[in-house]
Design a protein around this motif. Sequence first.
Motif, PDB file in Angstrom:
ATOM      1  N   UNK A   9       0.857  -1.194   0.000  1.00  0.00           N
ATOM      2  CA  UNK A   9       0.000   0.000   0.000  1.00  0.00           C
ATOM      3  C   UNK A   9       0.893   1.244   0.000  1.00  0.00           C
ATOM      4  N   UNK A  10       0.332   2.408  -0.274  1.00  0.00           N
ATOM      5  CA  UNK A  10       1.158   3.622  -0.283  1.00  0.00           C
ATOM      6  C   UNK A  10       1.854   3.901   1.050  1.00  0.00           C
ATOM      7  N   UNK A  11       1.221   3.564   2.171  1.00  0.00           N
ATOM      8  CA  UNK A  11       1.826   3.891   3.468  1.00  0.00           C
ATOM      9  C   UNK A  11       2.351   2.674   4.233  1.00  0.00           C
ATOM     10  N   UNK A  12       1.869   1.479   3.935  1.00  0.00           N
ATOM     11  CA  UNK A  12       2.303   0.278   4.655  1.00  0.00           C
ATOM     12  C   UNK A  12       2.452  -0.907   3.712  1.00  0.00           C
ATOM     13  N   UNK A  13       3.210  -1.893   4.177  1.00  0.00           N
ATOM     14  CA  UNK A  13       3.305  -3.197   3.507  1.00  0.00           C
ATOM     15  C   UNK A  13       3.019  -4.252   4.574  1.00  0.00           C
ATOM     16  N   UNK A  14       2.215  -5.244   4.215  1.00  0.00           N
ATOM     17  CA  UNK A  14       1.946  -6.368   5.109  1.00  0.00           C
ATOM     18  C   UNK A  14       2.430  -7.638   4.422  1.00  0.00           C
ATOM     19  N   UNK A  15       3.222  -8.425   5.149  1.00  0.00           N
ATOM     20  CA  UNK A  15       3.793  -9.650   4.596  1.00  0.00           C
ATOM     21  C   UNK A  15       3.461 -10.827   5.497  1.00  0.00           C
ATOM     22  N   UNK A  16       3.395 -11.989   4.867  1.00  0.00           N
ATOM     23  CA  UNK A  16       3.153 -13.227   5.605  1.00  0.00           C
ATOM     24  C   UNK A  16       4.043 -14.307   5.006  1.00  0.00           C
ATOM     25  N   UNK A  17       4.532 -15.206   5.840  1.00  0.00           N
ATOM     26  CA  UNK A  17       5.383 -16.308   5.391  1.00  0.00           C
ATOM     27  C   UNK A  17       4.600 -17.611   5.487  1.00  0.00           C
ATOM     28  N   UNK A  18       4.565 -18.347   4.379  1.00  0.00           N
ATOM     29  CA  UNK A  18       3.929 -19.671   4.336  1.00  0.00           C
ATOM     30  C   UNK A  18       4.977 -20.709   3.976  1.00  0.00           C
ATOM     31  N   UNK A  19       4.878 -21.891   4.583  1.00  0.00           N
ATOM     32  CA  UNK A  19       5.759 -22.966   4.156  1.00  0.00           C
ATOM     33  C   UNK A  19       5.106 -23.714   2.996  1.00  0.00           C
ATOM     34  N   UNK A  28       4.309  -9.788   9.248  1.00  0.00           N
ATOM     35  CA  UNK A  28       4.911  -8.512   9.619  1.00  0.00           C
ATOM     36  C   UNK A  28       4.231  -7.397   8.843  1.00  0.00           C
ATOM     37  N   UNK A  29       3.973  -6.289   9.505  1.00  0.00           N
ATOM     38  CA  UNK A  29       3.496  -5.071   8.845  1.00  0.00           C
ATOM     39  C   UNK A  29       4.499  -3.974   9.126  1.00  0.00           C
ATOM     40  N   UNK A  30       4.865  -3.237   8.071  1.00  0.00           N
ATOM     41  CA  UNK A  30       5.852  -2.162   8.197  1.00  0.00           C
ATOM     42  C   UNK A  30       5.360  -0.932   7.453  1.00  0.00           C
ATOM     43  N   UNK A  31       5.949   0.194   7.780  1.00  0.00           N
ATOM     44  CA  UNK A  31       5.691   1.412   7.039  1.00  0.00           C
ATOM     45  C   UNK A  31       6.374   1.315   5.675  1.00  0.00           C
ATOM     46  N   UNK A  32       5.777   1.931   4.678  1.00  0.00           N
ATOM     47  CA  UNK A  32       6.372   1.951   3.344  1.00  0.00           C
ATOM     48  C   UNK A  32       7.334   3.135   3.263  1.00  0.00           C
ATOM     49  N   UNK A  33       8.466   2.975   3.951  1.00  0.00           N
ATOM     50  CA  UNK A  33       9.537   3.966   3.928  1.00  0.00           C
ATOM     51  C   UNK A  33      10.852   3.194   4.059  1.00  0.00           C
ATOM     52  N   UNK A  96      -8.793  -7.766   4.642  1.00  0.00           N
ATOM     53  CA  UNK A  96      -7.867  -6.947   5.419  1.00  0.00           C
ATOM     54  C   UNK A  96      -6.467  -7.244   4.892  1.00  0.00           C
ATOM     55  N   UNK A  97      -5.500  -6.460   5.298  1.00  0.00           N
ATOM     56  CA  UNK A  97      -4.161  -6.578   4.722  1.00  0.00           C
ATOM     57  C   UNK A  97      -3.520  -7.932   4.992  1.00  0.00           C
ATOM     58  N   UNK A  98      -3.694  -8.471   6.186  1.00  0.00           N
ATOM     59  CA  UNK A  98      -3.102  -9.763   6.523  1.00  0.00           C
ATOM     60  C   UNK A  98      -3.735 -10.891   5.707  1.00  0.00           C
ATOM     61  N   UNK A  99      -5.046 -10.855   5.563  1.00  0.00           N
ATOM     62  CA  UNK A  99      -5.746 -11.852   4.741  1.00  0.00           C
ATOM     63  C   UNK A  99      -5.285 -11.741   3.294  1.00  0.00           C
ATOM     64  N   UNK A 100      -5.153 -10.517   2.788  1.00  0.00           N
ATOM     65  CA  UNK A 100      -4.701 -10.338   1.410  1.00  0.00           C
ATOM     66  C   UNK A 100      -3.268 -10.840   1.222  1.00  0.00           C
ATOM     67  N   UNK A 101      -2.378 -10.562   2.171  1.00  0.00           N
ATOM     68  CA  UNK A 101      -1.002 -11.057   2.071  1.00  0.00           C
ATOM     69  C   UNK A 101      -0.980 -12.583   2.050  1.00  0.00           C
ATOM     70  N   UNK A 102      -1.805 -13.185   2.895  1.00  0.00           N
ATOM     71  CA  UNK A 102      -1.891 -14.653   2.912  1.00  0.00           C
ATOM     72  C   UNK A 102      -2.405 -15.185   1.582  1.00  0.00           C
ATOM     73  N   UNK A 103      -3.450 -14.557   1.050  1.00  0.00           N
ATOM     74  CA  UNK A 103      -4.012 -15.018  -0.213  1.00  0.00           C
ATOM     75  C   UNK A 103      -3.031 -14.850  -1.368  1.00  0.00           C
TER      76      UNK A 103
END
Length: 137
Positions: A9-19, A28-33, A96-103
């Motif tokens: 997203x413009x202000x944040x990134x949300x990531x998820x790790x799957x095996x 993890x969610x971080x600011x986009x900076x 939501x961002x976490x669900x989208x990262x997982x998908x």
Amino acid sequence: MIILGLDPHPTTHTAIALDSRGVILDSLSVQNDADGLHQLWLWSGRFKQPCWAIEGAGNRDVAPLLALLLARDASVYHIHPSLTSQYRARRGKKKNDLVDAENVARVLLANPQLPPYRPCQQRTRLQELSRSARPTK
């Protein structure tokens, strides 16, 4: 294989790790900076040779991260947003961002034949020009 799904997203990134079995290992969610991208890179280092599945990898919101990943020879895959929404609809989860990262990660897990992302230099240059162009009066 570890897949890192990213919802940018413009202000944040949300990531998820799957095996490789689809088990969620971490998120993890971080600011986009610059600091947020550094945190994301350090976080990804916990996983051996991860593949990055990025929703809309050509999107300008993810361009700084994409440049970092490609400069470090990371495996990156563009996941079209319509595929992400299909997974969300099938799994019956709210957006939501976490669900989208997982998908996003699950799209790559289910479609390992997807080609790695390769930026088109002409497209990149056009995006740079369109962002720097000033509107005329």
